[in-house]
Design a protein around this motif. Structure first.
Motif, PDB file in Angstrom:
ATOM      1  N   GLU A 286     -59.702   7.565  22.059  1.00  0.00           N
ATOM      2  CA  GLU A 286     -58.578   7.052  21.289  1.00  0.00           C
ATOM      3  C   GLU A 286     -57.891   5.887  21.984  1.00  0.00           C
ATOM      4  O   GLU A 286     -57.467   4.925  21.339  1.00  0.00           O
ATOM      5  CB  GLU A 286     -57.580   8.186  21.050  1.00  0.00           C
ATOM      6  CG  GLU A 286     -56.347   7.778  20.271  1.00  0.00           C
ATOM      7  CD  GLU A 286     -55.306   8.886  20.207  1.00  0.00           C
ATOM      8  OE1 GLU A 286     -54.304   8.693  19.508  1.00  0.00           O
ATOM      9  OE2 GLU A 286     -55.496   9.929  20.866  1.00  0.00           O
ATOM     10  N   VAL A 287     -57.779   5.965  23.301  1.00  0.00           N
ATOM     11  CA  VAL A 287     -57.050   4.938  24.043  1.00  0.00           C
ATOM     12  C   VAL A 287     -57.725   3.574  23.937  1.00  0.00           C
ATOM     13  O   VAL A 287     -57.091   2.534  24.102  1.00  0.00           O
ATOM     14  CB  VAL A 287     -56.908   5.348  25.528  1.00  0.00           C
ATOM     15  CG1 VAL A 287     -58.241   5.223  26.264  1.00  0.00           C
ATOM     16  CG2 VAL A 287     -55.849   4.521  26.235  1.00  0.00           C
ATOM     17  N   ASP A 288     -59.028   3.562  23.624  1.00  0.00           N
ATOM     18  CA  ASP A 288     -59.743   2.289  23.492  1.00  0.00           C
ATOM     19  C   ASP A 288     -59.350   1.528  22.231  1.00  0.00           C
ATOM     20  O   ASP A 288     -59.575   0.321  22.137  1.00  0.00           O
ATOM     21  CB  ASP A 288     -61.256   2.533  23.478  1.00  0.00           C
ATOM     22  CG  ASP A 288     -61.768   3.075  24.803  1.00  0.00           C
ATOM     23  OD1 ASP A 288     -61.113   2.808  25.833  1.00  0.00           O
ATOM     24  OD2 ASP A 288     -62.790   3.770  24.820  1.00  0.00           O
ATOM     25  N   GLN A 289     -58.790   2.245  21.244  1.00  0.00           N
ATOM     26  CA  GLN A 289     -58.416   1.607  19.979  1.00  0.00           C
ATOM     27  C   GLN A 289     -56.909   1.522  19.745  1.00  0.00           C
ATOM     28  O   GLN A 289     -56.444   0.705  18.961  1.00  0.00           O
ATOM     29  CB  GLN A 289     -59.034   2.379  18.792  1.00  0.00           C
ATOM     30  CG  GLN A 289     -60.526   2.134  18.580  1.00  0.00           C
ATOM     31  CD  GLN A 289     -61.391   2.963  19.513  1.00  0.00           C
ATOM     32  OE1 GLN A 289     -61.086   4.123  19.727  1.00  0.00           O
ATOM     33  NE2 GLN A 289     -62.440   2.377  20.047  1.00  0.00           N
TER      34      GLN A 289
ATOM     35  N   ILE B 108     -55.744   0.295  25.530  1.00  0.00           N
ATOM     36  CA  ILE B 108     -56.539  -0.761  26.176  1.00  0.00           C
ATOM     37  C   ILE B 108     -56.404  -2.118  25.486  1.00  0.00           C
ATOM     38  O   ILE B 108     -56.278  -3.147  26.167  1.00  0.00           O
ATOM     39  CB  ILE B 108     -58.017  -0.335  26.270  1.00  0.00           C
ATOM     40  CG1 ILE B 108     -58.157   0.906  27.170  1.00  0.00           C
ATOM     41  CG2 ILE B 108     -58.878  -1.468  26.802  1.00  0.00           C
ATOM     42  CD1 ILE B 108     -57.687   0.699  28.594  1.00  0.00           C
ATOM     43  N   PRO B 109     -56.396  -2.199  24.131  1.00  0.00           N
ATOM     44  CA  PRO B 109     -56.232  -3.518  23.499  1.00  0.00           C
ATOM     45  C   PRO B 109     -54.956  -4.237  23.932  1.00  0.00           C
ATOM     46  O   PRO B 109     -54.967  -5.459  24.141  1.00  0.00           O
ATOM     47  CB  PRO B 109     -56.203  -3.185  21.997  1.00  0.00           C
ATOM     48  CG  PRO B 109     -57.013  -1.938  21.877  1.00  0.00           C
ATOM     49  CD  PRO B 109     -56.685  -1.149  23.117  1.00  0.00           C
ATOM     50  N   ALA B 110     -53.856  -3.497  24.067  1.00  0.00           N
ATOM     51  CA  ALA B 110     -52.599  -4.115  24.498  1.00  0.00           C
ATOM     52  C   ALA B 110     -52.701  -4.621  25.931  1.00  0.00           C
ATOM     53  O   ALA B 110     -52.209  -5.702  26.263  1.00  0.00           O
ATOM     54  CB  ALA B 110     -51.454  -3.110  24.368  1.00  0.00           C
ATOM     55  N   LEU B 111     -53.358  -3.828  26.791  1.00  0.00           N
ATOM     56  CA  LEU B 111     -53.521  -4.249  28.183  1.00  0.00           C
ATOM     57  C   LEU B 111     -54.400  -5.493  28.279  1.00  0.00           C
ATOM     58  O   LEU B 111     -54.088  -6.436  29.015  1.00  0.00           O
ATOM     59  CB  LEU B 111     -54.131  -3.108  29.004  1.00  0.00           C
ATOM     60  CG  LEU B 111     -53.261  -1.862  29.202  1.00  0.00           C
ATOM     61  CD1 LEU B 111     -54.040  -0.803  29.976  1.00  0.00           C
ATOM     62  CD2 LEU B 111     -51.972  -2.211  29.942  1.00  0.00           C
TER      63      LEU B 111
END
Length: 246
Positions: A116-119, A124-127
């Motif tokens: 989930e954190v990848d999307q 991750i997108p924000a980072l």
């Protein structure tokens, strides 16, 4: 416990899922609960991401009163935001203390994702939008409950974390990376309460605000560790802490 010590009668309503807690207070099923400022901003109000804690708090406070007749009491310094944890051995070997450092060494890092954190917009997108592409050496998806075991077993080097997770007290094993460009939104803890309850007895705010004033990230992390690492009962941990501050 603070309210009861001050003479208030408290009815505890347990086991309300996070997905319906907001509707529970709006529908008058409960009067008060602890919320995170970032959750109020992003999940409830569906507003754009902000990173300044005072701005987030002021925004949610104004909008909750306007839209829901709900007040935010003082927010604590405790921030349970999104972060990244690295094995301390790798942090020391490669000199990685910040997410800027991590981005430079991403090609040497095995990432333990939870999928989930990848999307997620605040993941991750924000980072990557601010820090640059994180071109991991490898990335595998693990169940979130296993991430510290995965790191401890040297199956991965970095994983997403919340900043008050109890395992983070083990600094010899795990290092929480500094979000040095302040990308992640703040998730400061603060009680929300129905306006009609607060207007009936404003003294409630003073009682609760005293507790919030002593909660910071390190304190909450240590309390979480007693439950998650030492396997103490959360009721006992809470009582011991309250007895120490009252």
């Amino acid at each position: 416990m603070a309210l009861e010590s001050a003479g208030y009668q408290v009815e505890r309503v347990p086991n309300i899922a996070g997905s319906i807690i907001h509707s529970s207070i709006v529908n008058n099923d409960i009067d008060m609960y602890p919320e995170y400022t970032g959750t109020g901003l992003l999940a409830v109000l569906k507003m754009d991401l902000m990173t300044d804690p005072d701005e987030v708090y002021t925004t949610v406070k104004e909008e909750y009163k306007k839209q829901f007749n709900i007040s935010w009491l003082d927010y604590s310094k405790a921030n349970d935001g999104a972060g990244l944890v690295i094995r301390t051995e790798v942090s020391q070997k490669l000199g990685i203390k910040t997410i800027t450092d991590l981005q430079k060494h991403a090609g040497e890092i095995r990432f333990a994702s939870q999928g989930e954190v990848d999307q997620r917009a605040d993941g991750i997108p924000a980072l990557e939008k601010v820090y640059g592409k994180l071109n991991w050496k490898s990335s595998k998806v693990y169940d979130n409950s296993l991430k510290y075991e995965v790191l401890r077993n040297n199956e991965a080097d970095v994983a997403p974390a919340y900043t008050t997770e109890g395992q983070l007290v083990n600094k010899d094993e795990f290092t929480l990376l500094e979000d040095d460009k302040q990308v992640c939104p703040p998730y400061n803890l603060a009680p929300v309460i129905r306006d009609n309850v607060l207007s009936t007895d404003p003294g409630i705010a003073e009682v609760i605000n005293k507790v919030s004033s002593v909660l910071d990230t390190d304190t909450v992390t240590a309390l979480n560790a007693k439950v998650d690492v030492d396997k103490e009962e959360y009721e006992d941990v809470a009582k011991e802490f309250y007895d120490s501050i009252k």
